[in-house]
Design an enzyme around this catalytic site. Structure first.
Site, PDB file in Angstrom:
ATOM      1  N   GLU A   1       0.658  -1.183   0.052  1.00  0.00           N
ATOM      2  CA  GLU A   1       0.138  -0.006   0.138  1.00  0.00           C
ATOM      3  C   GLU A   1       0.919   1.191   0.020  1.00  0.00           C
ATOM      4  O   GLU A   1       1.995   1.435   0.844  1.00  0.00           O
ATOM      5  CB  GLU A   1      -0.936  -0.009   1.241  1.00  0.00           C
ATOM      6  CG  GLU A   1      -1.800  -1.209   1.346  1.00  0.00           C
ATOM      7  CD  GLU A   1      -2.393  -0.971   2.728  1.00  0.00           C
ATOM      8  OE1 GLU A   1      -3.603  -1.694   2.865  1.00  0.00           O
ATOM      9  OE2 GLU A   1      -1.705  -0.778   3.585  1.00  0.00           O
TER      10      GLU A   1
ATOM     11  N   ASP B   1      -7.852  -4.957   8.832  1.00  0.00           N
ATOM     12  CA  ASP B   1      -7.362  -3.703   8.229  1.00  0.00           C
ATOM     13  C   ASP B   1      -7.077  -3.849   6.825  1.00  0.00           C
ATOM     14  O   ASP B   1      -6.523  -3.210   6.316  1.00  0.00           O
ATOM     15  CB  ASP B   1      -6.113  -3.332   8.933  1.00  0.00           C
ATOM     16  CG  ASP B   1      -4.931  -4.333   8.819  1.00  0.00           C
ATOM     17  OD1 ASP B   1      -5.255  -5.345   8.215  1.00  0.00           O
ATOM     18  OD2 ASP B   1      -3.650  -3.814   9.323  1.00  0.00           O
TER      19      ASP B   1
END
Lengths: 351, 351
Positions: B66, B237
């Site tokens: 990410e 998450d």
């Protein structure tokens, strides 16, 4: 100190600016441009395999900061790059960049590299690869409109990959043209410095536009562009920034990297969103036609795409193995027990 | 070599893992957690000012990579972070990270830092800041479900910022609990190792869940959670990864960082997209209510947000000035004439 030494897993090969300059001289600039173009061509030919997304841009009054990620499923890469046209007035680069490759299976970075120089190289390699395929056969003369940072790299890319023999320089700033002409002296090209864009375009089969300033929005007007040319438009690369009169776009067959990004950032932001364009990678694979007649105007509406950076980083990674052109950067924490980051920190307590 | 030395503009302060460990010991872990929490609180209070976007994720079979960018208009920051639950089996970290700050006006990077350690610190600081505001008054006991990399940092954050006196540990892997208990010995807490999650939760006012593996999707079932607790759910998450039974969510008042991201990645991905949640920053500014009764269940559905990393990097940047806890990295090309990158390269020709 009782700090344990980082293990090899924690160390990421880092190519500094100094390393990159030494690598270019070690390989040679023209061979390196050809090598990067080969990697880009190989990656464009497997285009559908890549994760693709328009770059993530953070705009401000003075410029833009962008992240450009992609992945081929085995390797992930991204580039950080800024574009700040007013930077040169402060003695700074308009564009600076760095990039990273990582292993998709573990997420661990495997290369960090400067990319200010490498971006200039990959942009020139991409332009030349596209011109090799799309420009009229036997193109020998290029007009280079905009004689800034990219201009020498663009010119030498076109020399070594397309075979141009003459470059005709023009910039609104004569000092930029003088700088470019001096740098290109002795590189095996006829270098002609011009005082107008019209003069630069005379006899050119390839027209490269590469200007940085948002305020000069029409570098080429319609009446300046005749039939049978290839336009390599690399300066228009963000929303609100274009270089070509719309009439030229309507007379051209337009080739792009990634339409989703080019429609936002490229010359074609001036056109309806359904205006037909060809994805260049499809010309390489044979799925789409390139140039179909000598009289045609082909236009590469280039904005730069993440896969080109990925290819350039792959090239660098393959070249630096067994060289001194990198050093190991202590970027990643690597405790002996992977769940014991806290213990690693505690054991680093100063004596 | 005739390579010119890079100017100061080309050099970016770099905080390695070794530097970061030394910085933590220099400041002290608990003061550093409090310092980072203060920076996060200050930035959360000016939340509307930030450029916000859900992180840019590249998913694969084994994990995710990410990029998390944000900007306050003056400073830009981003973090690279991976999440690979199976990495520990190969002796690697589940999460590694590094981050960068840059000057918005010029686009030039001003700090590059390791963030594997710093992410653990900022996550603990965020959890503790939120618990300080939302947990029942006088909370003294925390259950720590999942005793991996984050667990000691979470616990010490809750100790120094919330004032807990006892932590009750549970992990499906007893070796992880033993590791965590050993690390927390002598840190001024009662540490109770438990063999079931139910036992860990006994008497706890704060329940922290922090597990990494996608396959254990219900860490807490509905009947395990009584009234008057604060749940700090930090393990769920990413899409498809949750820790709590939906019934718990329906009994809780839910607080989140950035709803656009949490609805994709957090516990609330199990709920309808219009389920009411409160943005935590609004509690800090007084625009929204936090806890309104001792019997209430408050739930912080934490997924981690770019502003927290930005705050942590700001803290580090402010702390390293005039210290030896960084070195200058030759990351940016900086020719004397900013348009003359080619000339800089040429002048670096080996003698």
């Amino acid at each position: 100190m009782t700090t344990p030494q980082p293990s090899h897993k924690a160390l990421v090969p880092f190519v500094s600016v100094d390393h990159m300059m030494k690598l270019v001289h070690h390989i040679g600039l023209e061979p390196m441009l050809r090598g990067i173009a080969d990697y880009i061509e190989a990656d464009f030919k497997r285009w559908p395999l890549f994760d693709k997304t328009p770059r993530v841009a953070s705009h401000s009054d003075t410029g833009v900061i962008e992240l450009m990620p992609t992945s081929d499923g085995d390797v992930y890469g991204f580039k950080y790059v800024n574009g700040h046209p007013s930077n040169t007035a402060d003695g700074l680069q308009t564009v600076t960049a760095f990039g990273l490759l990582a292993d998709v299976a573990s997420g661990y970075p495997v290369l960090l590299s400067e990319m200010t120089l490498l971006t200039a190289l990959r942009t020139a390699a991409t332009s030349a690869l596209v011109a090799r395929v799309l420009a009229p056969k036997g193109s020998k003369v290029m007009a280079m409109i905009g004689n800034g940072t990219q201009s020498e790299f663009q010119t030498l890319g076109m020399k070594t990959i397309v075979g141009i023999e003459e470059v005709r320089l023009y910039d609104i700033d004569a000092a930029a043209t003088a700088k470019c002409a001096a740098n290109l002296a002795g590189q095996g090209l006829r270098v002609v410095s011009c005082t107008t864009a019209e003069e630069a375009i005379e006899g050119a089969q390839i027209i490269t536009t590469c200007t940085a300033d948002k305020q000069y929005a029409t570098i080429l007007t319609d009446n300046m562009v005749g039939a049978g040319v290839h336009i390599n438009a690399i300066g228009g690369d963000c929303p609100g920034k274009t270089e070509l009169a719309p009439a030229i776009l309507h007379r051209s067959d337009i080739f792009v990297e990634y339409p989703e990004q080019t429609r936002i950032e490229g010359e074609i932001q001036q056109l309806p969103t359904d205006h037909s364009v060809t994805e260049f990678w499809e010309v390489l694979t044979g799925a789409a036609q390139g140039r179909t007649s000598q009289a045609q105007i082909t236009l590469f509406d280039s904005v730069g795409f993440a896969i080109e950076d990925f290819s350039a980083l792959r090239f660098v990674r393959d070249q630096i193995a067994d060289t001194a052109f990198f050093h190991a950067l202590d970027l990643l924490a690597d405790p002996d027990d992977p769940r014991d980051l806290f213990g690693m920190l505690e054991r680093a307590t100063p004596a």
